[in-house]
Design an enzyme around this catalytic site. Sequence first.
Site, mmCIF file in Angstrom:
data_model
loop_
_atom_site.group_PDB
_atom_site.id
_atom_site.type_symbol
_atom_site.label_atom_id
_atom_site.label_comp_id
_atom_site.label_asym_id
_atom_site.label_seq_id
_atom_site.Cartn_x
_atom_site.Cartn_y
_atom_site.Cartn_z
ATOM 1 N N GLY A 1 81.649 27.201 15.291
ATOM 2 C CA GLY A 1 80.748 26.646 14.280
ATOM 3 C C GLY A 1 80.695 27.535 13.055
ATOM 4 C CD GLU B 1 75.842 30.980 25.737
ATOM 5 O OE1 GLU B 1 76.816 31.731 25.914
ATOM 6 O OE2 GLU B 1 74.665 31.360 25.828
ATOM 7 C CB SER C 1 64.105 30.304 18.682
ATOM 8 O OG SER C 1 62.753 30.291 18.254
ATOM 9 C CE1 TYR D 1 66.947 40.754 16.179
ATOM 10 C CE2 TYR D 1 66.054 38.532 16.333
ATOM 11 C CZ TYR D 1 67.092 39.385 16.034
ATOM 12 O OH TYR D 1 68.293 38.873 15.592
#
Length: 600
Positions: free
Chosen positions: A173, A305, A256, A513
Site C-alpha cells: 500500500g 496483514e 487506529s 506509545y
Amino acid sequence: MCEKETEVQSQIVNIESVIPKNRLAVLKWNGWGYKDSKFQVTEKGIIRFTGNRYAIGETDLPFFTQWVQEVLNIDLNSRNVPRNNFESLELPLSIVPDDFLNALKTIKIDYTVDDLARLSRSHGQTLYDIYSLQHGKCYPRISDIVVWPRNHEEVVNLVDLVNHHDVVLIPFGGGTSVSGAVTCPENEKRCIVIVDTSQMNRLLWLDESNLLACFEAGIIGQDMERELRKQGYTCGHEPDSYEFSSLGGWVATRASGMKKNVYGNIEDLVIDAKMVTPKGVLEKNSKVPRMSCGPDFQQIIFGSEGTLGIITEVAIKIRPLPKCSVYNSVIFPNFESGVKCMREVARQRCQPASIRLMDNTQFKFGQALRPVGSIFGNMLDILKRKYLTGICGFRLDSVCVMTLLFEGTRSEVDNHKNRIFQIAASFNGVIAGEKNGERGYMLTFVIAYIRDLALEYNVVAESFETSVPWNNTILLCNSVKKTVENECKKLNIQHYLISCRVTQTYDTGCCVYFYFGFNWTGLDDPVLIYHHIESAARDTIIASGGSISHHHGVGKLRAHWYKKNTPKTVLSLYSASKKNLDPKNVFAVGNLITFPLSKL
C-alpha cells in the site's frame, strides 16, 4: 429505492494521488516521507527543517540542536553520509518464469522488473529497513516483479493467474509498515510479485442518505480525506502515517487514528470490504449497519496483514465536517496526575476527538522543537515558566502535557472544553492554551523525519506501542523504562532516550506509545543491539499486562510474541482459514504465523 441505489453507486471519481505511480519522484527511496522535507545540519551547525509542507518548514531549530547534543551527546561535526545511490547495493536478481510473464501480459496488467522499483517496494519503515538502505547491505531477498492492477476485476484475474503458476503475491500500500510486514521472506524460492495498489484509488460511490462512501483500497489517507472534504464530509481516521498510508493497509493492520474517540478505529468505520483470495472474494455485499446472521467471518480481513488475500474495495462511514475544531492543552505536575485525569475523562466518557498525554521527556523534546520566537514571545515563555514553578509549584523536571482537540459546533466545543478543564483541575492540571495543543498535535507528522537525521550522527531510534488496562498503565510505563535503563547499563550505553505518551483512551484502558533511541558510538551492529533492548522491553510489556500491539500490527517483528501469547484454539482457527482460503500459500508474506514456503 433501487433507482437511487444505482444512481449512488455510479458516481465514480478518479482521484489524483499525492503519491504518483513513480512514487520515488516524490518520496525518498531510503528514508521517511517527502524528498523536499527533512532535518539537516546547516553550515552554522544548527539543525533546520527544510521544505514548506509543515509548519516548521524552512526554520532553524537552535533549541533542538542543543537538546540532541545534551541528551544524546551528538557530535554535529562528525556525519555518516547516507547512501544516496542505490546502484552501490548488490541487489538480488529478478527471476520471473517465462510462462508466468507471458500469461501476465495476456491479462494486460502493468508491470516492471526495474531494480529500484522492486527495491523500494520490498521494505517498510523499520529501523532495519532504513539503516540497511542508508548504511548497510541490501536485503537478502526482494521482489522479482512489481505489478499495478487498476481495479477489483484485475486483482481477481491476477490472483487466479498466480495461483495457477504457483507464484507469491505480497500486497503493497503506502509502504509505512514498522513491523516488517512487507519484507520478502528470505528463504522463499518462488517468484515474488509485489502488488502495488496505488492505481486503485478511486471514489466508487458516495451515499449521502446513509453517510457511507466506498473507495478502492489503494487510496492514500490524505487523498481520501481531501476528496471527502470537497463534498463536505470526513471519515475522521487520522493515524500518524495518514499522509502516506493506504485505506487497504489500515484494514489489513487493524489501524487506529488520533481522532478515534469521535470516529472510531478502522474496524468501527468499515461497513463492508472486499478481499480477493485464491478461493474467491470475501465480502458482506451489504450496506446494513449490523447483522445477526451467525459468526461474522468477514472480520478475518481485519489484521490479516496480506496473508489471506488482497483488499480491493472498502465501504466506510462518513460524517459531515465539524463546524468547529479547537486545540488546547493542559500541564500536570507529573505523569501520574495526567494518567489519573485521562482515566477520569474516560470513566465519564467525555473524551474529545483527540486526547494525548506526553511524559516529561517528550514534553522537553516538544519544547526543544520550537523555533526562536520574538522578544515578546520569549518574555511570555519566561513568565509562563515562572507561573508554573513559582505559583503552581510545578517542577520542570517532572511536568507533563496533555494535548486536546475538540470538534463539533461552537457551543458543543465550549461545553466540552469546560468539562475537561474541570476534571483536569481536580488533578492539579493547569490550562496551557491552544498554541501548545496545536503544536503538539501537528508535530506528530514531523517526528518520523528525525530518525533519518539521527542515523547520520550515530543514533538509532524507533517507536513501539501497546494497549494496557488502566490499573496497569503506570506500572507498565515505569517497568519498561527501567528495563531499557538496565539493558543500556549492561551494554555500557550512556547516552539514550526512553519516553512514552498515552495516545488513545478507552473505557477499560489506553494505548501507550514508547520512543527509544541511543548513541551507538563505539558499538558494533547497532540495529541488532536496538532489537535486543526492544525485545526485552516488549517482554516487560507483556509481563505488565500489555498487548503485543495496539495498532502497528504483528508483521514479522512481533510474530514470536503472537504465537507465544495467542491461545492455541485461535491459532488453529487462523491456520484453518489460511489453508482453506490459500491452499497453495500464494500469499506467503510470512506475517503472524510462518507457514511452509511451498504448498500448505
